[in-house]
Motif scaffolding. Structure first.
Motif, PDB file in Angstrom:
ATOM      1  N   SER A  64       0.825  -1.212   0.000  1.00 53.36           N
ATOM      2  CA  SER A  64       0.000   0.000   0.000  1.00 53.36           C
ATOM      3  C   SER A  64       0.860   1.264   0.000  1.00 53.36           C
ATOM      4  O   SER A  64       0.375   2.350  -0.307  1.00 53.36           O
ATOM      5  N   LYS A  65       2.162   1.110   0.304  1.00 53.01           N
ATOM      6  CA  LYS A  65       3.089   2.247   0.330  1.00 53.01           C
ATOM      7  C   LYS A  65       3.958   2.325  -0.923  1.00 53.01           C
ATOM      8  O   LYS A  65       4.649   3.317  -1.128  1.00 53.01           O
ATOM      9  N   GLY A  66       3.969   1.261  -1.736  1.00 53.17           N
ATOM     10  CA  GLY A  66       4.809   1.242  -2.935  1.00 53.17           C
ATOM     11  C   GLY A  66       5.290  -0.165  -3.240  1.00 53.17           C
ATOM     12  O   GLY A  66       4.853  -1.129  -2.609  1.00 53.17           O
ATOM     13  N   PRO A  67       6.203  -0.298  -4.195  1.00 52.10           N
ATOM     14  CA  PRO A  67       6.699  -1.631  -4.556  1.00 52.10           C
ATOM     15  C   PRO A  67       7.505  -2.254  -3.421  1.00 52.10           C
ATOM     16  O   PRO A  67       7.999  -1.561  -2.531  1.00 52.10           O
ATOM     17  N   VAL A  68       7.627  -3.586  -3.479  1.00 52.46           N
ATOM     18  CA  VAL A  68       8.370  -4.342  -2.478  1.00 52.46           C
ATOM     19  C   VAL A  68       9.427  -5.184  -3.176  1.00 52.46           C
ATOM     20  O   VAL A  68       9.142  -5.840  -4.176  1.00 52.46           O
ATOM     21  N   VAL A  69      10.642  -5.131  -2.652  1.00 50.95           N
ATOM     22  CA  VAL A  69      11.712  -6.027  -3.085  1.00 50.95           C
ATOM     23  C   VAL A  69      11.840  -7.065  -1.983  1.00 50.95           C
ATOM     24  O   VAL A  69      12.205  -6.747  -0.847  1.00 50.95           O
ATOM     25  N   LEU A  70      11.473  -8.297  -2.313  1.00 51.42           N
ATOM     26  CA  LEU A  70      11.465  -9.406  -1.374  1.00 51.42           C
ATOM     27  C   LEU A  70      12.529 -10.398  -1.803  1.00 51.42           C
ATOM     28  O   LEU A  70      12.470 -10.914  -2.912  1.00 51.42           O
ATOM     29  N   GLN A  94      19.374   3.356  -2.548  1.00 49.29           N
ATOM     30  CA  GLN A  94      18.920   3.314  -3.943  1.00 49.29           C
ATOM     31  C   GLN A  94      17.510   2.726  -4.043  1.00 49.29           C
ATOM     32  O   GLN A  94      16.684   3.197  -4.822  1.00 49.29           O
ATOM     33  N   PHE A  95      17.234   1.692  -3.252  1.00 45.59           N
ATOM     34  CA  PHE A  95      15.887   1.123  -3.232  1.00 45.59           C
ATOM     35  C   PHE A  95      14.893   2.134  -2.663  1.00 45.59           C
ATOM     36  O   PHE A  95      13.797   2.302  -3.196  1.00 45.59           O
ATOM     37  N   LYS A  96      15.298   2.815  -1.610  1.00 46.98           N
ATOM     38  CA  LYS A  96      14.435   3.825  -0.994  1.00 46.98           C
ATOM     39  C   LYS A  96      14.135   4.954  -1.972  1.00 46.98           C
ATOM     40  O   LYS A  96      13.013   5.465  -2.027  1.00 46.98           O
ATOM     41  N   ALA A  97      15.125   5.342  -2.767  1.00 48.05           N
ATOM     42  CA  ALA A  97      14.933   6.403  -3.757  1.00 48.05           C
ATOM     43  C   ALA A  97      13.898   6.016  -4.813  1.00 48.05           C
ATOM     44  O   ALA A  97      13.272   6.891  -5.415  1.00 48.05           O
ATOM     45  N   GLN A  98      13.729   4.723  -5.020  1.00 50.19           N
ATOM     46  CA  GLN A  98      12.723   4.229  -5.968  1.00 50.19           C
ATOM     47  C   GLN A  98      11.381   3.993  -5.289  1.00 50.19           C
ATOM     48  O   GLN A  98      10.447   3.483  -5.896  1.00 50.19           O
ATOM     49  N   GLY A  99      11.281   4.352  -4.004  1.00 58.48           N
ATOM     50  CA  GLY A  99      10.034   4.202  -3.255  1.00 58.48           C
ATOM     51  C   GLY A  99       9.733   2.778  -2.824  1.00 58.48           C
ATOM     52  O   GLY A  99       8.594   2.460  -2.495  1.00 58.48           O
ATOM     53  N   ALA A 100      10.749   1.914  -2.804  1.00 62.94           N
ATOM     54  CA  ALA A 100      10.537   0.497  -2.529  1.00 62.94           C
ATOM     55  C   ALA A 100      10.841   0.135  -1.085  1.00 62.94           C
ATOM     56  O   ALA A 100      11.729   0.698  -0.461  1.00 62.94           O
ATOM     57  N   THR A 101      10.103  -0.833  -0.578  1.00 63.34           N
ATOM     58  CA  THR A 101      10.391  -1.470   0.703  1.00 63.34           C
ATOM     59  C   THR A 101      11.248  -2.687   0.413  1.00 63.34           C
ATOM     60  O   THR A 101      10.886  -3.527  -0.415  1.00 63.34           O
ATOM     61  N   LEU A 102      12.376  -2.790   1.087  1.00 62.76           N
ATOM     62  CA  LEU A 102      13.301  -3.915   0.928  1.00 62.76           C
ATOM     63  C   LEU A 102      13.159  -4.821   2.135  1.00 62.76           C
ATOM     64  O   LEU A 102      13.179  -4.356   3.276  1.00 62.76           O
TER      65      LEU A 102
END
Length: 194
Positions: A64-70, A94-102
């Motif tokens: 709900s907050k953005g893409p997820v890198v799992l 870099q992941f955070k800059a793309q709006g992703a949760t790692l």
């Protein structure tokens, strides 16, 4: 939390993956191919740690907050998994800059995820415990080359709508950061151009 995995929508994939495990002639290789790009990522909720502190992670809430890198990895504090954690930690901004949760997830050494999140992940992202590899089974990311079920080294990039944008399996931990970051940037560029 584990009881939630056996709701009817989730029981069938677990049953199918279990059948896949038991029907293999040889258990020296990964059980099934990872979930395909374009498939819907199964929802899950697991306990884990971020910066050594206990937390609960819900895929639905994260999306709900953005893409997820799992990324699934075999076991905390093993050589390849430690290197992979260092690489992901170094690229966390870099992941955070793309709006992703790692987030990392493991079925091995689950009692040490809090320590692993602090020491090897350098407080940069959450690590989830997957006792019995039940979530790994849902994601077809299981390696049965060991006496107990462990996660296969597989990374996913999941769009906010739950669609799998990247499904990448490789025993080489160094490739996972590059592959996931490239897929995330490609998705981000495509969505900003629309």
């Amino acid at each position: 939390m584990i009881g939630k995995l056996f709701y009817p929508k989730v029981f069938i994939p677990v049953l199918a993956a279990g059948f896949c495990i038991t029907s293999l002639p040889s258990l020296s290789r990964p059980v099934c191919a990872a979930l395909a790009e374009g498939a819907k990522a199964p929802n899950f909720t697991l306990e884990g740690a971020l910066a050594g502190k206990s937390m609960t992670f819900s895929l639905r809430a994260a999306l709900s907050k953005g893409p997820v890198v799992l990324y699934f990895f075999p076991a905390a504090f093993t050589a390849g998994c430690t290197q992979e954690a260092h690489d992901f930690a170094a690229a966390a901004d870099q992941f955070k800059a793309q709006g992703a949760t790692l987030v990392g997830i493991t079925a091995g050494n689950t009692d040490r995820v809090a320590e692993f999140s602090k020491v090897e992940c350098r407080d940069r992202f959450a690590v989830l415990a997957d006792p019995g590899a039940l979530t790994a089974v849902l994601y077809h990311s299981v390696n049965t080359a060991h006496q107990t079920l462990l996660s296969q080294r597989t990374s996913y990039v999941i769009a906010p709508d739950g669609t799998i944008l990247l499904s990448f399996t490789s025993n080489n931990p160094e490739q996972h950061v590059t592959e996931t970051l490239d897929a995330l940037k490609k998705w981000h560029n495509n969505t900003t151009q629309k």
